[in-house]
Design an enzyme around this catalytic site. Structure first.
Site, short mmCIF file in Angstrom:
data_model
loop_
_atom_site.label_atom_id
_atom_site.label_comp_id
_atom_site.label_asym_id
_atom_site.label_seq_id
_atom_site.Cartn_x
_atom_site.Cartn_y
_atom_site.Cartn_z
N ARG A 297 0.82 -1.21 0.00
CA ARG A 297 0.00 0.00 0.00
C ARG A 297 0.85 1.26 0.00
NH1 ARG A 297 -4.91 -2.18 3.99
NH2 ARG A 297 -6.08 -3.14 2.27
N TYR A 438 -6.64 -0.58 -6.70
CA TYR A 438 -6.09 -1.83 -6.17
C TYR A 438 -5.36 -1.63 -4.85
CZ TYR A 438 -1.86 -0.77 -9.15
OH TYR A 438 -0.78 -0.22 -9.78
N GLU A 439 -5.02 -2.77 -4.21
CA GLU A 439 -4.47 -2.82 -2.86
C GLU A 439 -5.42 -2.20 -1.84
OE1 GLU A 439 -2.13 -4.70 -2.18
OE2 GLU A 439 -1.50 -5.03 -4.24
N GLY A 440 -6.71 -2.37 -2.04
CA GLY A 440 -7.72 -1.77 -1.16
C GLY A 440 -8.12 -0.42 -1.70
#
Length: 597
Positions: A297, A438-440
């Site tokens: 992140r 992406y990645e949350g």
């Protein structure tokens, strides 16, 4: 468009915000010196400019291609990756026990920024490998570390992160991939994963997939998820490659951007013979995966920084060359370069200030990660880890939003030519748009901030950060330009404190907390960026006074901080209202009322 790594800026931020000199005194960083930092930043910039950047355009135009389960990268990518491995760039932060250099994450952040600015699609491959190294070093068995880590550290092998399934996007607990234990202690993996970045390619001889799956008797939700190593080629006890595992790339996605990054649909166990190896214990997969995700992140936040920098450079170059229209109020109607027009300057300064703000945020975050691991004592490590956890959703969300917004402004500077693919400006906006997802997603980052990070340890981490900002603002004195930032910075902090206390008093109203999360994150991040830019301005003025450094660069730091705090930070006044209104209006329409009459 060409790319020039902003090495002078990167080194200044490492010195003033990451405090790289203090990091060099921490256990494990004994070999770090100012000369080494400078050399690595310079060489990484050169490598990015000369090796990764020339492939950016061809990667966008040709992209990765899929044929019968095989993925081929555009011409030049395989050779460039071999040069990346040979130069040892992937080993910077890794444990020396496995062939790494043991250098700070903050220093690696500068390297990763340059590589990503040069070629975002390409940089995703080593970024995912770095995350897997973190997860395996923290959670794998000693035998697994022996077999896999050294090759991953060198980059000879790459790695992926397999979470998402067709029915389970951000809701990881809904995944259905199965893992059945075998008599020999291995597992048979069966299922399908989607959106797997660099899941198949021709740049490395083996790909180590880290896969989330569920054992037959596992509890539901995230509590029943386990993590497995699933290599493309099985690895023999002596480290040599064995048979091809029962996994394949079914297809790759046709995407808005990052065309040279193969986004794969991966199928495991079509022949019921896919071998996986449990990492850690059964049902403890999310803890291991979050080790990788938190690292990723911050690096995704760096993607926002990187694309913003690249888009800004292109827009600035164009504005200095493009001649159009007379300057307003000029004595003649002779056309001038568009950089002389006030509105173009406003856009360029906005791009510059936003980019420098999120760069400082990302490096500050990375340095906090370093101190959380290598701090002098337990108390220092706890404080640093708490700060890193607090900053991570800010870095991921605000920096990636900045990347999109700056890339969009770059197209505006180009005007009609920005809408034409040949100029390259549009690619940056297309590439940047995935990073807030992406990645949350950034909405999830905001929920993480208000739901988990603010209440953590009784709120001591945000309280300490706010106290640091207040102490810095109170300490601004004298006749320099930086002192003019004192009042607006203090006022912004007061608004952030008001918003934070409102959230605390509404903690038992989850809809209101959720509805306020996104504007609150933006408010929080904008104040932190203002604080970090003001710190740079104060140090720049000190160096100007003593005659240190480049005068043009340092005076620009002061102006950029002033612009951010005087013209960008005031927008947080508008954010305070939405934060404190809660969710009432968000649910005021029925679903049918969302449709036009």
């Amino acid at each position: 468009m060409s790319y020039t790594a902003p090495t002078l800026e990167q080194k200044f931020v490492l010195e003033t915000i990451a405090d790289i000199q203090q990091l060099s005194g921490l256990p494990g960083f004994d070999s770090l010196s100012g000369d080494l930092v400078s050399a690595i930043v310079d060489e990484a910039g050169k490598f990015a400019e000369e090796v990764f950047a020339p492939l950016n355009r061809i990667g966008d135009e040709q992209g990765a291609t899929w044929t019968d389960g095989t993925v081929t990268l555009p011409p030049g990518f395989r050779e460039a990756y071999a040069r990346y491995v040979e130069a040892g760039w992937g080993s910077l932060t890794a444990n020396p026990e496995y062939g790494g250099q043991g250098l700070p994450f903050a220093l690696s952040a500068a390297v990763q920024e340059s590589l990503t600015s040069a070629n975002m699609a390409f940089s995703l491959c080593p970024m995912l490998t770095m995350g897997a190294i973190e997860a395996l070093e923290a959670h794998a068995s000693e035998e697994q570390k022996r077999l896999y880590l050294s090759r991953l550290v060198t980059g000879e092998w790459t790695a992926t992160m397999n979470l998402t399934e067709p029915q389970a996007g951000s809701d990881v607990g809904a995944l259905k991939t199965k893992a059945e234990r075998q008599p020999d202690g291995t597992y048979r993996i069966k299922g399908q994963k989607i959106f797997i970045t660099w899941g198949e390619h021709d740049c490395a001889e083996n790909i180590i997939h880290t896969v989330l799956a569920r054992t037959p008797d596992a509890p539901g939700g995230t509590k029943g998820i386990s993590l497995f190593i699933v290599p493309k080629f099985l690895v023999n006890p002596d480290g040599s490659l064995g048979a091809r595992n029962d996994l394949r790339c079914v297809s790759i996605e046709h995407k808005l951007g990052i065309h040279a990054s193969p986004t794969c649909v991966m199928s495991y166990g079509d022949n019921d013979a896919c071998v996986g190896y449990l990492v850690g214990e059964e049902n403890a997969g999310m803890r291991a995966m979050f080790t990788m995700m938190n690292h990723s992140r911050i690096n995704v936040g760096l993607q926002g920084v990187s694309i913003a920098e690249r888009a800004y450079q292109g827009a600035l170059s164009y504005a200095r060359e493009r001649v159009q229209s007379a300057r307003m109020g000029a004595p003649t109607r002779a056309p001038v370069r568009i950089i002389e027009h006030a509105d173009v300057r406003r856009m360029l300064l906005t791009m510059k200030a936003r980019t420098e703000g999120v760069r400082a945020l990302a490096y500050y975050n990375a340095a906090a990660v370093d101190r959380g691991i290598h701090g002098q004592d337990d108390e220092a490590r706890k404080a640093a880890k708490g700060l890193a956890d607090l900053l991570t959703p800010l870095t991921k969300a605000y920096a990636t939003d900045t990347g999109v917004e700056v890339a969009s402004l770059a197209i505006q500077v180009f005007g009609g030519m920005g809408f034409i693919e040949e100029t390259g400006a549009a690619q940056h906006l297309r590439d940047a748009r995935i990073a807030p997802i992406y990645e949350g997603t950034n909405g999830i980052q905001a929920l993480d901030l208000v739901g988990r990070k603010l209440p953590m340890d009784g709120g001591e981490h945000w309280q300490r950060l706010f106290a640091d900002i207040r102490s810095f603002a109170d300490g601004l004195a004298g006749e320099g330009a930086a002192t003019t930032l004192k009042a607006p910075l203090a006022d912004a902090l007061a608004r952030l404190e008001t918003a934070t206390h409102w959230l605390a008093t509404h903690a038992n109203r989850p809809d209101d907390i959720a509805g306020s999360a996104t504007p609150y994150l933006r408010l929080f991040a904008s104040v932190v960026c203002a604080y970090l830019l003001a710190r740079q301005a104060a140090e720049a003025e000190r160096r100007l006074t003593t005659g240190e450094g480049d005068e043009g660069f340092l005076s620009a730091k002061v102006v950029t901080a002033r612009f951010y705090i005087e013209q960008i930070l005031p927008q947080d006044i508008a954010l305070l209202g939405p934060v404190m209104k809660g969710a009432e209006l968000l649910y005021a329409l029925s679903e049918d009322q969302f449709l036009a009459a």
